[in-house]
Design a protein around this motif. Structure first.
Motif, PDB file in Angstrom:
ATOM      1  N   GLY A  74       1.360  -1.280   0.140  1.00 33.99           N
ATOM      2  CA  GLY A  74      -0.040   0.321  -0.464  1.00 33.99           C
ATOM      3  C   GLY A  74       0.763   1.434  -0.312  1.00 33.99           C
ATOM      4  N   LEU A  75       1.819   1.657   1.014  1.00 36.15           N
ATOM      5  CA  LEU A  75       2.689   2.547   1.325  1.00 36.15           C
ATOM      6  C   LEU A  75       3.548   2.430  -0.580  1.00 36.15           C
ATOM      7  N   TYR A  76       4.086   2.001  -1.235  1.00 37.18           N
ATOM      8  CA  TYR A  76       4.594   2.072  -2.270  1.00 37.18           C
ATOM      9  C   TYR A  76       3.365   2.494  -3.173  1.00 37.18           C
ATOM     10  N   ARG A  77       2.364   1.479  -3.372  1.00 39.44           N
ATOM     11  CA  ARG A  77       1.492   2.038  -4.913  1.00 39.44           C
ATOM     12  C   ARG A  77       1.225   3.456  -3.950  1.00 39.44           C
ATOM     13  N   LYS A  78       0.791   3.229  -3.235  1.00 38.00           N
ATOM     14  CA  LYS A  78       0.737   5.540  -2.199  1.00 38.00           C
ATOM     15  C   LYS A  78       1.408   6.336  -3.291  1.00 38.00           C
ATOM     16  N   ALA A  82       1.367   8.713  -6.511  1.00 40.28           N
ATOM     17  CA  ALA A  82       1.622  10.336  -6.279  1.00 40.28           C
ATOM     18  C   ALA A  82       2.369  10.761  -7.313  1.00 40.28           C
ATOM     19  N   LEU A  83       3.272  10.077  -7.502  1.00 35.61           N
ATOM     20  CA  LEU A  83       4.729  10.352  -8.957  1.00 35.61           C
ATOM     21  C   LEU A  83       3.923  10.652  -9.663  1.00 35.61           C
ATOM     22  N   LEU A 125       6.348  15.593  -3.459  1.00 33.05           N
ATOM     23  CA  LEU A 125       6.475  15.614  -2.133  1.00 33.05           C
ATOM     24  C   LEU A 125       6.317  14.586  -1.386  1.00 33.05           C
ATOM     25  N   ALA A 126       4.627  14.512  -1.871  1.00 28.19           N
ATOM     26  CA  ALA A 126       4.729  13.507  -0.587  1.00 28.19           C
ATOM     27  C   ALA A 126       5.097  11.551  -1.287  1.00 28.19           C
ATOM     28  N   ALA A 182      10.144  24.774  -4.829  1.00 26.54           N
ATOM     29  CA  ALA A 182      10.337  24.522  -5.275  1.00 26.54           C
ATOM     30  C   ALA A 182      11.844  24.327  -4.790  1.00 26.54           C
ATOM     31  N   SER A 183      12.190  25.008  -4.020  1.00 24.91           N
ATOM     32  CA  SER A 183      13.816  24.820  -3.446  1.00 24.91           C
ATOM     33  C   SER A 183      13.276  23.844  -1.710  1.00 24.91           C
ATOM     34  N   ILE A 184      12.279  23.262  -1.676  1.00 25.27           N
ATOM     35  CA  ILE A 184      12.342  22.839  -0.822  1.00 25.27           C
ATOM     36  C   ILE A 184      11.788  21.360  -0.962  1.00 25.27           C
ATOM     37  N   LEU A 185      10.966  21.154  -1.604  1.00 27.44           N
ATOM     38  CA  LEU A 185      11.751  19.737  -2.746  1.00 27.44           C
ATOM     39  C   LEU A 185      13.005  19.549  -3.337  1.00 27.44           C
TER      40      LEU A 185
END
Length: 259
Positions: A74-78, A82-83, A125-126, A182-185
């Motif tokens: 589940g975690l990888y799928r999410k 997101a990506l 970022l997610a 962008a800088s946070i990312l």
């Protein structure tokens, strides 16, 4: 369903062909030089624009394919969903930018395209946070890094932008919002690259994060160019985007092979 994979290997081992990475870098340089300086193309801007929006679309499709492979985790799928949606947003942004710039003859900055471009940041970022939190913890050192790098970049941008614009108006704060994102990312991407380098995620994840890093550097550079009025489709900043997309595609291919 549990969000974590049933089995996590000690280390996901995969061989990264660095000749392919070098080939990607050389290819995008050759493409950039050829399309802008080597050929007498009347519609060079259209060719570049089409290439620009097909690249994130390819990344989005590859990400969705990997998310299907992670159907039981589940975690990888999410994370990969997101990506995938992040790069789908970039595709829609690039397509909208093309319509404004080429077909309508309207300056695409600012425009609706920026809404799509902005959405990539929380989604990417997610992806990074989901992976970093599963395989590591946010130490005090990493927290300082996450705060200090964006702050430094933002202060530099704000200083230069204010000196160029002469006022803290719409363009100033509009640019600030994108550079901050962008800088946070960028800070999370660098943190991810250090964590994934030799850890459980293996080299494939590190290469993917390097691709994200390349794209984010391109984004920050782009926003500096925009308020200076120096950006056009022939600018070398495009090289960071071209290379970033194809590095990510190669990394996603390696992910699919080792799942």
């Amino acid at each position: 369903m549990d969000d974590k994979p049933t089995i996590v290997p000690d280390k996901l081992k995969t061989n990264i062909n660095f000749k392919i990475l070098l080939g990607i870098i050389i290819s995008v340089i050759i493409f950039h030089i050829t399309i802008n300086y080597g050929l007498e193309l009347e519609n060079a801007d259209i060719v570049i624009s089409i290439f620009s929006f097909l690249n994130p679309l390819a990344v989005a499709i590859a990400s969705f394919i990997v998310s299907v492979k992670y159907i039981d985790a589940g975690l990888y799928r999410k994370a990969y969903l997101a990506l995938g949606f992040a790069y789908l947003m970039i595709f829609l942004g690039e397509l909208t930018y093309l319509i404004y710039d080429i077909f309508l003859g309207i300056d695409p900055y600012p425009s609706v395209a920026d809404v799509f471009f902005f959405m990539q940041y929380p989604l990417t970022l997610a992806y990074l946070i989901l992976n970093i939190r599963f395989f590591s913890t946010f130490t005090n050192k990493s927290k300082i890094w996450i705060i200090s790098l964006p702050t430094t970049i933002l202060l530099i941008y704000a200083t230069i932008a204010f000196s160029e614009l002469g006022e803290a108006g719409f363009d100033f704060f509009y640019g600030i919002s994108f550079v901050a994102s962008a800088s946070i990312l960028l800070s999370f991407a660098i943190l991810g690259a250090t964590i994934f380098r030799e850890g459980l995620l293996g080299k494939a994840w590190m290469i993917l994060v390097i691709g994200i890093l390349s794209l984010t550097i391109g984004d920050i550079w782009y926003y500096y160019l925009e308020f200076l009025g120096e950006f056009d489709l022939t600018h070398p900043v495009n090289l960071f985007w071209y290379a970033g997309y194809w590095i990510i595609i190669y990394a996603l291919y390696k992910h699919k092979k080792i799942i």
